[in-house]
Design an enzyme around this catalytic site. Structure first.
Site, PDB file in Angstrom:
ATOM      1  N   GLN A  57       0.859  -1.201   0.000  1.00  0.00           N
ATOM      2  CA  GLN A  57       0.000   0.000   0.000  1.00  0.00           C
ATOM      3  C   GLN A  57       0.892   1.247   0.000  1.00  0.00           C
ATOM      4  O   GLN A  57       0.580   2.240   0.656  1.00  0.00           O
ATOM      5  CB  GLN A  57      -0.906   0.018   1.229  1.00  0.00           C
ATOM      6  CG  GLN A  57      -2.186  -0.780   1.100  1.00  0.00           C
ATOM      7  CD  GLN A  57      -3.162  -0.181   0.088  1.00  0.00           C
ATOM      8  OE1 GLN A  57      -3.082   0.983  -0.283  1.00  0.00           O
ATOM      9  NE2 GLN A  57      -4.087  -1.003  -0.370  1.00  0.00           N
ATOM     10  N   SER A  58       1.995   1.199  -0.745  1.00  0.00           N
ATOM     11  CA  SER A  58       2.996   2.267  -0.651  1.00  0.00           C
ATOM     12  C   SER A  58       2.519   3.597  -1.247  1.00  0.00           C
ATOM     13  O   SER A  58       2.199   3.678  -2.444  1.00  0.00           O
ATOM     14  CB  SER A  58       4.269   1.805  -1.368  1.00  0.00           C
ATOM     15  OG  SER A  58       5.132   2.893  -1.565  1.00  0.00           O
ATOM     16  N   ASN A  59       2.536   4.630  -0.415  1.00  0.00           N
ATOM     17  CA  ASN A  59       2.260   5.981  -0.913  1.00  0.00           C
ATOM     18  C   ASN A  59       3.393   6.456  -1.808  1.00  0.00           C
ATOM     19  O   ASN A  59       3.186   7.182  -2.774  1.00  0.00           O
ATOM     20  CB  ASN A  59       2.124   6.953   0.266  1.00  0.00           C
ATOM     21  CG  ASN A  59       0.973   6.580   1.168  1.00  0.00           C
ATOM     22  OD1 ASN A  59      -0.167   6.589   0.749  1.00  0.00           O
ATOM     23  ND2 ASN A  59       1.274   6.236   2.421  1.00  0.00           N
ATOM     24  N   CYS A  95       5.222   4.613  -3.800  1.00  0.00           N
ATOM     25  CA  CYS A  95       5.058   4.032  -5.145  1.00  0.00           C
ATOM     26  C   CYS A  95       3.970   4.785  -5.915  1.00  0.00           C
ATOM     27  O   CYS A  95       4.116   5.067  -7.100  1.00  0.00           O
ATOM     28  CB  CYS A  95       4.729   2.546  -5.049  1.00  0.00           C
ATOM     29  SG  CYS A  95       6.159   1.550  -4.564  1.00  0.00           S
TER      30      CYS A  95
END
Ligand SMILES: Cc1ncc(COP(=O)(O)O)c(C=O)c1O
Length: 341
Positions: free
Chosen positions: A76-78, A80
């Site tokens: 759930q990387s912000n 990325c």
């Protein structure tokens, strides 16, 4: 502090506001006045702290002729999401390596940031288990796409290198200028401390601009205070060196508290959920269960422990992350009462 020698893309078009949170402060009832530096409102697809770092990292990538970027993060990387968003804005390809830090957490059709990866159309997604050698995996991916004729630039997870940290040195400078106009008397900034560039960059920037504010980092990833403080000190000194300053930050200025982490990275505890609800219901501002919910829970916990002076104004750095909420819908299940008319 001179940031002019670094190629930047100009993503931060104006200072983010510093806003009082009067209803939150009152409801908290711990005798402090909380203000938020609204980096959740930074430009870029759905906002957040990585835009400041990518301003520098993509500046270097594009100056060097890159045609593609590769980066990594949790599922759930912000980081990325924002790397992909700015890559699209710049006409670059973007390849993501997603680390399943919680086994089985990658859902190809998941919501939140995952949905944005799909909708914006990352050129590829490589899912690896937690603890995999992501740097090596990104290097081999870079070789592979270079063989196909692309010119890849690898951005480390969280853009947590000295160059990325300069984004938060620039933020420290921005805060310092804002406080020249109006300073409620801040002594402390509270922020999330994850891959480290945000806290390290702030510390470097405050040092380089002789701004007498301390920074309390709330660990959102590492359970060891000593490990996180070592990481932040090294990165802050590397950022100072990039700025042409001595690598001599006082280690006593590096504070990373681990006790608000809860069960671990990306797993919220009751304190996190309480802080998220309190901010939502008093100020209509969203925080997330992975980063800002925890850093806010840290601020709440510290205030209740009497860490701050009575009536002290405290600056909370809101680093964004709200899109991840949609990946955790089940945690926020209360439904308002239903009226039948
Ligand atoms: C919303 C949000 N806040 C805070 C952080 C932590 O910042 P840093 O990784 O620079 O320590 C992150 C990192 O990914 C983030 O996405």
């Amino acid at each position: 502090m001179n940031l002019h020698g670094f190629p930047r893309r100009g993503y931060v078009t104006r200072p983010t506001p510093i806003e009082p949170l009067p209803r939150f402060s009152r409801a908290l009832g711990a005798g402090i006045e909380v203000f938020a530096k609204r980096d959740d409102l930074l430009p870029g697809c759905l906002g957040g702290n990585k835009t400041r770092k990518l301003d520098f990292c993509l500046g270097e990538a594009i100056a060097g002729g890159a045609t593609a970027v590769i980066t990594c993060g949790a599922v759930q990387s912000n980081h990325c999401r924002l790397t992909l968003a700015w890559a699209i804005h710049e006409g670059l390809d973007c390849h993501l390596v997603l680390e399943e830090r919680v086994p089985g957490s990658y859902l190809p059709h998941g919501s939140g940031n995952n949905l944005v990866f799909n909708l914006l159309g990352a050129n590829s997604v490589t899912v690896v288990p937690g603890g995999a050698p992501v740097q090596e995996i990104m290097s081999s991916l870079a070789r592979k796409i270079a063989d196909g004729g692309a010119r890849p630039y690898v951005i480390p997870g969280g853009a947590a290198d000295p160059l990325g940290a300069l984004g938060y040195a620039a933020c420290a400078q921005e805060i310092s200028l804002q406080l020249m106009d109006s300073d409620p008397g801040f002594r402390t900034i509270v922020c999330a401390s994850g891959s480290g560039g945000t806290q390290a960059g702030l510390l470097a920037g405050l040092e380089a601009s002789s701004t007498p504010l301390s920074v309390v980092g709330i660990n959102v990833r590492r359970p060891s205070r000593a490990d996180q403080e070592k990481l932040i000190l090294g990165l802050a000194n590397d950022a100072l060196a990039l700025l042409g300053r001595p690598r001599d930050l006082d280690p006593g200025k590096v504070v990373c508290l681990e006790r608000f982490l809860g069960p671990g990275y990306s797993i919220p505890d009751q304190g996190t959920l309480e802080a998220i609800r309190l901010l939502a219901r008093t100020e209509a501002i969203l925080a997330d269960p992975v980063y800002t919910g925890k850093s806010l829970a840290g601020l709440v916990g510290l205030a209740r422990e009497g860490f701050f002076e009575k009536d002290e104004p405290v600056l909370y750095l809101h680093t964004g992350g709200a899109p991840a909420i949609f990946g955790y819908a089940g945690l926020f299940g209360e439904v308002p009462p239903r009226l039948h008319v």
